[in-house]
Design a protein around this motif. Structure first.
Motif, PDB file in Angstrom:
ATOM      1  N   GLY A 127      49.830  23.537  64.701  1.00  0.00           N
ATOM      2  CA  GLY A 127      48.201  24.155  65.172  1.00  0.00           C
ATOM      3  C   GLY A 127      49.358  24.321  66.211  1.00  0.00           C
ATOM      4  N   ILE A 128      49.045  23.083  67.328  1.00  0.00           N
ATOM      5  CA  ILE A 128      49.189  23.160  68.546  1.00  0.00           C
ATOM      6  C   ILE A 128      49.995  24.248  68.926  1.00  0.00           C
TER       7      ILE A 128
ATOM      8  N   ALA B 222      44.168  15.417  81.104  1.00  0.00           N
ATOM      9  CA  ALA B 222      43.010  15.936  80.102  1.00  0.00           C
ATOM     10  C   ALA B 222      42.579  16.442  79.571  1.00  0.00           C
ATOM     11  N   PHE B 223      43.696  17.231  79.222  1.00  0.00           N
ATOM     12  CA  PHE B 223      44.012  18.262  78.617  1.00  0.00           C
ATOM     13  C   PHE B 223      44.822  17.501  77.151  1.00  0.00           C
ATOM     14  N   LEU B 224      45.991  16.673  77.501  1.00  0.00           N
ATOM     15  CA  LEU B 224      46.661  16.258  75.857  1.00  0.00           C
ATOM     16  C   LEU B 224      45.355  15.392  75.730  1.00  0.00           C
ATOM     17  N   LEU B 225      44.968  14.961  76.585  1.00  0.00           N
ATOM     18  CA  LEU B 225      43.899  13.718  75.686  1.00  0.00           C
ATOM     19  C   LEU B 225      42.752  14.347  74.847  1.00  0.00           C
ATOM     20  N   THR B 226      42.141  15.399  75.918  1.00  0.00           N
ATOM     21  CA  THR B 226      41.351  16.870  74.386  1.00  0.00           C
ATOM     22  C   THR B 226      42.306  17.022  73.573  1.00  0.00           C
ATOM     23  N   LEU B 227      43.368  17.546  73.382  1.00  0.00           N
ATOM     24  CA  LEU B 227      44.104  18.074  72.435  1.00  0.00           C
ATOM     25  C   LEU B 227      43.928  17.292  71.227  1.00  0.00           C
ATOM     26  N   ILE B 228      44.678  15.210  71.648  1.00  0.00           N
ATOM     27  CA  ILE B 228      44.766  14.369  71.201  1.00  0.00           C
ATOM     28  C   ILE B 228      43.264  14.033  70.018  1.00  0.00           C
ATOM     29  N   SER B 229      41.917  14.296  70.949  1.00  0.00           N
ATOM     30  CA  SER B 229      40.609  13.425  70.491  1.00  0.00           C
ATOM     31  C   SER B 229      40.777  15.113  69.495  1.00  0.00           C
TER      32      SER B 229
ATOM     33  N   ALA C 213      26.411  16.241  73.186  1.00  0.00           N
ATOM     34  CA  ALA C 213      27.284  17.354  73.143  1.00  0.00           C
ATOM     35  C   ALA C 213      28.703  16.543  73.565  1.00  0.00           C
ATOM     36  N   SER C 214      29.158  16.030  74.013  1.00  0.00           N
ATOM     37  CA  SER C 214      29.915  14.779  74.604  1.00  0.00           C
ATOM     38  C   SER C 214      30.676  14.271  73.926  1.00  0.00           C
ATOM     39  N   LEU C 215      30.144  13.965  72.401  1.00  0.00           N
ATOM     40  CA  LEU C 215      30.778  13.113  71.297  1.00  0.00           C
ATOM     41  C   LEU C 215      31.645  14.602  70.713  1.00  0.00           C
ATOM     42  N   ILE C 216      31.554  16.047  71.448  1.00  0.00           N
ATOM     43  CA  ILE C 216      32.628  16.870  71.431  1.00  0.00           C
ATOM     44  C   ILE C 216      33.770  16.556  71.723  1.00  0.00           C
ATOM     45  N   PRO C 217      34.914  16.461  72.125  1.00  0.00           N
ATOM     46  CA  PRO C 217      35.469  15.639  72.434  1.00  0.00           C
ATOM     47  C   PRO C 217      36.259  17.606  74.067  1.00  0.00           C
ATOM     48  N   ALA C 218      36.136  19.209  73.051  1.00  0.00           N
ATOM     49  CA  ALA C 218      36.188  19.848  73.954  1.00  0.00           C
ATOM     50  C   ALA C 218      34.890  19.553  75.177  1.00  0.00           C
ATOM     51  N   SER C 219      33.841  19.194  74.982  1.00  0.00           N
ATOM     52  CA  SER C 219      32.529  19.493  76.002  1.00  0.00           C
ATOM     53  C   SER C 219      33.195  19.169  76.930  1.00  0.00           C
TER      54      SER C 219
END
Lengths: 271, 272
Positions: free
Chosen positions: B112-113, B146-153, B204-210
């Motif tokens: 998917g990624i 930041a991007f990689l961590l966001t994708l992992i979470s 909203a910070s519980l959503i990693p995308a935020s």
């Protein structure tokens, strides 16, 4: 009589499938969430940029989006009907060979989806009223709602004609055409902001005038095309709807024949 | 142990491969995949333009638009995927295979990624070309982190959601729909989350995308610092914690839900 019966049953089937057999009140609950958050997103964007100073623009955007919702909801529903019936439910062939024309059944099904578009549209307007919009609804508003529904069916038939030959690409077809149309129809901003070549396309795009007429039926003043009177827009819009539905029916009937010959009605993809 | 690991890696790659091939098979759709997402997000750019906002707001929208691609992929190709697999009859095969279901889920995420990155990168590239969005390239290493961590979470969250969706019936479709606009709002895809106020933004910070998006904006648009919710370092730390929690939770949840699904016969039930 038989046609009306078939349209009715297709309508009920369309509604049932679109709502995934949920109870109507649960489904309407679902239908409320998306517009509430959609309106909130527009509000936050305007609020971030100008605070509460640009509320007129906010209500103008909401009106355009509410009306566009009827058109987009009905037309996208028609494409998904074909895609899901063929790929997912595997009912396209049984429906196709059941008595009555395929066209009637597809139109009936899309009306079932169109109802949700009208509901969402009215709900967005209701939210706008709650937030302080001073729309003055004229009788012509209901005429425009009907035109949007008819245009949605016509446009949906054109899209459905292409989707008969597509697999997963049907998603792109919907996303592409609806996003492009939204961009050049003055739904959320005036077309003068577009690059010159897109402005030219926007001003020959009949849906621009349909949206503008719909907005005027809500008592909103025009941000552009001021030189065309509201009466003339009523005729332009009627012409647009009639043309769209005629082209839609013709395209669909031709595509149906070709799809039958090519075996496209049974084509399945999934990954 | 090593044999088992190799088996799971192979299962993971096998599931990802379907999506790699899926992208290659539909080569003629790539131009649409590249161009269309930009159309959707450009509405917000034109709204900012009509409000005479500076070009950094266009970058906000473009970065948000690229993140939307991942969120939609998570919703429709991760969270609801096990439901679709059940409908198409593949799900029992996944469970009777000798590998762990987690490796299949990770494979789905990897595939998917890969497929979504084409779309996400193209939004940014086209944003640069058409809207001349300002980007501070020196901040790229920070942005990549930041991007990689966001994708992992995010994909960890997606794996969690897929277990939950497995239990849902036909209404999985509605659930996916319901998680679109609310997440667009709370993740600040089109505006900085700081605008939502401290408490709402904290939730909203519980959503990693935020936080992911906020930290991406901080690293790629230095002028966006006044609109940042938290400092870059704090956001990265929270994203690390979220990644661990979501992936761990997804492993636990999938086992529990698998048990329930096996007991109630939900792995093979179709059309309900």
């Amino acid at each position: 009589m038989a046609i009306i019966k078939r349209l009715y049953y297709s309508f009920v089937l369309g509604w049932k499938i679109w709502s995934e057999w949920a109870q109507w009140w649960i489904f309407f609950g679902y239908l409320l969430i998306r517009p509430i958050f959609g309106v909130a997103i527009f509000y936050m964007v305007i609020y971030f940029a100008q605070g509460n100073k640009a509320m007129n623009l906010f209500f103008w955007i909401l009106a355009g989006n509410a009306l566009f919702q009827i058109l987009s909801g009905t037309s996208t529903g028609m494409v998904w009907t074909i895609f899901d019936d063929r790929n997912f439910y595997e009912t396209l062939i049984p429906i196709y060979i059941s008595p009555g024309s395929f066209l009637e059944k597809i139109i009936g099904r899309s009306l079932g989806v169109g109802v949700t578009g009208i509901f969402t549209s009215f709900f967005i307007l209701f939210l706008a009223f709650l937030l302080g919009a001073n729309y003055s609804i004229k009788p012509s508003f209901f005429y425009y709602v009907l035109l949007f529904l008819l245009t949605g069916i016509g446009f949906g038939l054109i899209l459905a004609s292409f989707s008969l030959f597509m697999g997963e690409g049907a998603g792109y077809l919907i996303e592409g055409t609806i996003s492009a149309l939204q961009l050049i129809s003055g739904v959320s901003f005036t077309p003068q902001l577009l690059p010159t070549f897109l402005q030219k396309i926007a001003f020959i795009n009949p849906f621009l005038y349909l949206i503008e007429g719909g907005r005027r039926s809500l008592g909103l003043s025009s941000f552009f095309i001021k030189e065309i009177s509201s009466e003339r827009l009523v005729y332009y819009s009627l012409l647009t709807s009639l043309l769209t539905i005629t082209i839609g029916i013709a395209t669909f009937l031709i595509s149906e024949k070709i799809a039958r010959r090519n075996g496209a009605l049974t084509r399945k993809t999934n990954y | 142990m090593i044999k088992n690991l190799i088996l799971n890696i192979r299962a993971c790659l096998g599931r990802a491969q379907v999506r790699f091939i899926g992208l290659k098979r539909d080569l003629y759709w790539i131009p649409f995949d590249v161009l269309l997402p930009l159309l959707g997000v450009s509405t917000f750019i034109f709204i900012y333009k009509s409000l005479k906002m500076p070009p950094i707001t266009y970058t906000f929208v473009i970065l948000g638009g690229s993140m939307i691609s991942y969120w939609l992929n998570i919703l429709w190709s991760m969270a609801s995927q096990l439901y679709w697999e059940r409908m198409t009859g593949n799900l029992p095969l996944f469970f009777i295979a000798p590998c762990s279901i987690n490796s299949i889920l990770i494979g789905m995420a990897v595939g998917g990624i890969y497929a979504t990155s084409v779309r996400a990168l193209s939004i940014i590239l086209l944003g640069i070309i058409f809207f001349k969005i300002p980007i501070y390239w020196q901040g790229l290493p920070q942005a990549i982190l930041a991007f990689l961590l966001t994708l992992i979470s995010l994909y960890g969250l997606g794996m969690m959601l897929s277990s939950i969706f497995l239990l849902s019936g036909r209404e999985a479709w509605h659930l996916s729909n319901l998680l679109q606009e609310p997440i667009y709002l709370f993740s600040g895809f089109f505006f900085p989350i700081k605008t939502l106020g401290f408490w709402v933004a904290s939730l909203a910070s519980l959503i990693p995308a935020s936080l992911g998006l906020d930290s991406l904006r901080q690293s790629l648009i230095p002028e966006s610092k006044p609109f940042a919710f938290l400092s870059f370092e704090i956001e990265i730390t929270i994203l690390c914690i979220l990644s661990i929690i979501y992936i761990y939770m997804s492993f636990i949840l999938v086992k529990k839900i698998e048990k329930i699904a096996r007991r109630e016969g939900r792995l093979i039930t179709r059309w309900q």
